[in-house]
Design a protein around this motif. Structure first.
Motif, mmCIF file in Angstrom:
data_model
loop_
_atom_site.group_PDB
_atom_site.id
_atom_site.type_symbol
_atom_site.label_atom_id
_atom_site.label_comp_id
_atom_site.label_asym_id
_atom_site.label_seq_id
_atom_site.Cartn_x
_atom_site.Cartn_y
_atom_site.Cartn_z
ATOM 1 N N VAL A 151 0.825 -1.213 0.000
ATOM 2 C CA VAL A 151 0.000 0.000 0.000
ATOM 3 C C VAL A 151 0.861 1.265 0.000
ATOM 4 N N ASN A 152 2.178 1.085 -0.113
ATOM 5 C CA ASN A 152 3.141 2.185 -0.211
ATOM 6 C C ASN A 152 3.086 3.169 0.958
ATOM 7 N N PRO A 153 3.152 2.653 2.192
ATOM 8 C CA PRO A 153 3.172 3.582 3.335
ATOM 9 C C PRO A 153 4.537 4.264 3.430
ATOM 10 N N ASP A 154 4.601 5.333 4.201
ATOM 11 C CA ASP A 154 5.891 5.974 4.466
ATOM 12 C C ASP A 154 6.749 5.079 5.361
ATOM 13 N N ILE A 155 6.088 4.342 6.264
ATOM 14 C CA ILE A 155 6.776 3.453 7.191
ATOM 15 C C ILE A 155 6.088 2.099 7.160
ATOM 16 N N VAL A 156 6.869 1.027 6.933
ATOM 17 C CA VAL A 156 6.334 -0.323 7.018
ATOM 18 C C VAL A 156 6.633 -0.822 8.424
ATOM 19 N N ALA A 157 5.564 -1.041 9.202
ATOM 20 C CA ALA A 157 5.743 -1.457 10.591
ATOM 21 C C ALA A 157 4.438 -1.994 11.146
ATOM 22 N N SER A 158 4.574 -2.755 12.226
ATOM 23 C CA SER A 158 3.423 -3.242 12.964
ATOM 24 C C SER A 158 3.027 -2.214 14.010
ATOM 25 N N LEU A 159 1.765 -2.218 14.406
ATOM 26 C CA LEU A 159 1.307 -1.321 15.470
ATOM 27 C C LEU A 159 1.978 -1.646 16.800
ATOM 28 N N THR A 160 2.479 -2.859 16.945
ATOM 29 C CA THR A 160 3.095 -3.259 18.208
ATOM 30 C C THR A 160 4.580 -2.926 18.267
ATOM 31 N N ASP A 161 5.156 -2.492 17.151
ATOM 32 C CA ASP A 161 6.582 -2.159 17.114
ATOM 33 C C ASP A 161 6.791 -1.017 16.123
ATOM 34 N N MET A 162 6.656 0.201 16.625
ATOM 35 C CA MET A 162 6.796 1.386 15.780
ATOM 36 C C MET A 162 8.116 2.094 16.069
ATOM 37 N N ARG A 163 9.176 1.305 16.268
ATOM 38 C CA ARG A 163 10.468 1.908 16.637
ATOM 39 C C ARG A 163 11.004 2.861 15.569
ATOM 40 N N ALA A 164 10.476 2.770 14.343
ATOM 41 C CA ALA A 164 10.881 3.706 13.289
ATOM 42 C C ALA A 164 10.377 5.121 13.564
ATOM 43 N N VAL A 165 9.457 5.264 14.511
ATOM 44 C CA VAL A 165 8.925 6.572 14.894
ATOM 45 C C VAL A 165 9.523 6.939 16.247
ATOM 46 N N ALA A 166 10.226 8.044 16.309
ATOM 47 C CA ALA A 166 10.881 8.454 17.554
ATOM 48 C C ALA A 166 9.848 8.839 18.610
ATOM 49 N N SER A 167 10.243 8.730 19.851
ATOM 50 C CA SER A 167 9.356 9.073 20.968
ATOM 51 C C SER A 167 9.013 10.561 20.954
ATOM 52 N N ALA A 168 7.779 10.875 21.319
ATOM 53 C CA ALA A 168 7.294 12.244 21.496
ATOM 54 C C ALA A 168 7.522 13.114 20.262
ATOM 55 N N THR A 169 7.185 12.573 19.073
ATOM 56 C CA THR A 169 7.418 13.319 17.830
ATOM 57 C C THR A 169 6.169 13.603 17.017
ATOM 58 N N VAL A 170 5.016 13.036 17.390
ATOM 59 C CA VAL A 170 3.814 13.287 16.599
ATOM 60 C C VAL A 170 2.745 13.961 17.463
ATOM 61 N N ASP A 171 1.940 14.795 16.806
ATOM 62 C CA ASP A 171 0.897 15.533 17.517
ATOM 63 C C ASP A 171 -0.386 14.725 17.670
ATOM 64 N N ALA A 172 -0.617 13.818 16.722
ATOM 65 C CA ALA A 172 -1.846 13.023 16.768
ATOM 66 C C ALA A 172 -1.639 11.700 16.054
ATOM 67 N N ILE A 173 -2.464 10.727 16.432
ATOM 68 C CA ILE A 173 -2.510 9.420 15.769
ATOM 69 C C ILE A 173 -3.945 9.185 15.327
ATOM 70 N N TRP A 174 -4.104 8.726 14.092
ATOM 71 C CA TRP A 174 -5.408 8.321 13.578
ATOM 72 C C TRP A 174 -5.358 6.821 13.319
ATOM 73 N N SER A 175 -6.266 6.087 13.948
ATOM 74 C CA SER A 175 -6.327 4.632 13.826
ATOM 75 C C SER A 175 -7.759 4.229 13.507
ATOM 76 N N SER A 176 -7.992 3.803 12.279
ATOM 77 C CA SER A 176 -9.335 3.407 11.854
ATOM 78 C C SER A 176 -9.384 1.906 11.620
ATOM 79 N N HIS A 177 -10.072 1.205 12.510
ATOM 80 C CA HIS A 177 -10.287 -0.236 12.386
ATOM 81 C C HIS A 177 -8.970 -0.995 12.241
ATOM 82 N N ASN A 178 -8.122 -0.824 13.253
ATOM 83 C CA ASN A 178 -6.823 -1.493 13.265
ATOM 84 C C ASN A 178 -6.613 -2.438 14.435
#
Length: 199
Positions: free
Chosen positions: A56-83
């Protein structure tokens, strides 16, 4: 159910802050930006797409249980629809811990998922195979909401199976246990729940 910017701003003061903001769209699939909730449609939001499915060509290929590619305290919001219903029950806490970790202070998660109380009522009424609404993936039955979209599973997308489920009380409890300071859960209009959780 649609969550408007003004509805959310009453609960999430961070939405009123001016300037650039980062949205982590987890389990993004092929959804275009136009399908994001209204509160994320303005140009001040930069969407980062994360999905387990590289096709699906995401910016990051990762599981919801291991998002180590995203640094801590770096995003303002998360959107999770039916995950999170696609995770094993024991994995949900790890996923919500990851949501909490990557959010900035006062950041928030907006998520939607099937309402198992309503789904179970339909099954108890012997309506398990009746189409109750149509999603972008196609017609949806109570069994699809309970176990995962059967057409997607038949096409070999085994990660589309539902492995756990939630009521308003159980998702609220899970978000509180993950450390979110304020959690509100609302019933949607299509056998779903919507939750807002603030860090």
């Amino acid at each position: 159910m649609k969550i408007s910017h003004s509805d959310l701003a009453a609960v999430v003061p961070a939405l009123l802050a001016r300037g650039k903001k980062t949205l982590l769209h987890v389990g993004c699939g092929t959804a275009p930006r136009s399908r994001l909730p209204e509160c994320f449609q303005s140009p001040e939001w930069t969407e980062i797409r994360l999905d387990i499915d590289a096709s699906v060509n995401p910016d990051i290929v990762a599981s919801l249980t291991d998002m180590r590619a995203v640094a801590s305290a770096t995003v303002d919001a998360i959107w999770s629809s039916h995950n999170i219903e696609h995770l094993e029950g024991f994995e949900v806490a790890r996923s919500l811990d990851e949501f909490h970790r990557v959010l900035k202070p006062a950041g928030f998660t907006l998520l939607t998922l099937p309402d198992m109380k309503k789904v179970a009522a339909l099954i108890a009424e012997d309506k398990s195979n009746e189409v109750v609404y149509t999603s972008p993936a196609g017609p949806i039955t109570p069994l699809d909401m309970m176990f995962g979209h059967q057409a997607s599973l038949a096409a070999g997308k085994r990660y589309m199976a539902h492995r756990t489920g939630f009521t308003a009380t159980s998702i609220r409890n899970k978000l509180v246990e993950a450390g979110f300071s304020e959690v509100r859960v609302m019933q949607g209009s299509a056998y779903d729940l919507w939750a807002i959780a603030i860090k």
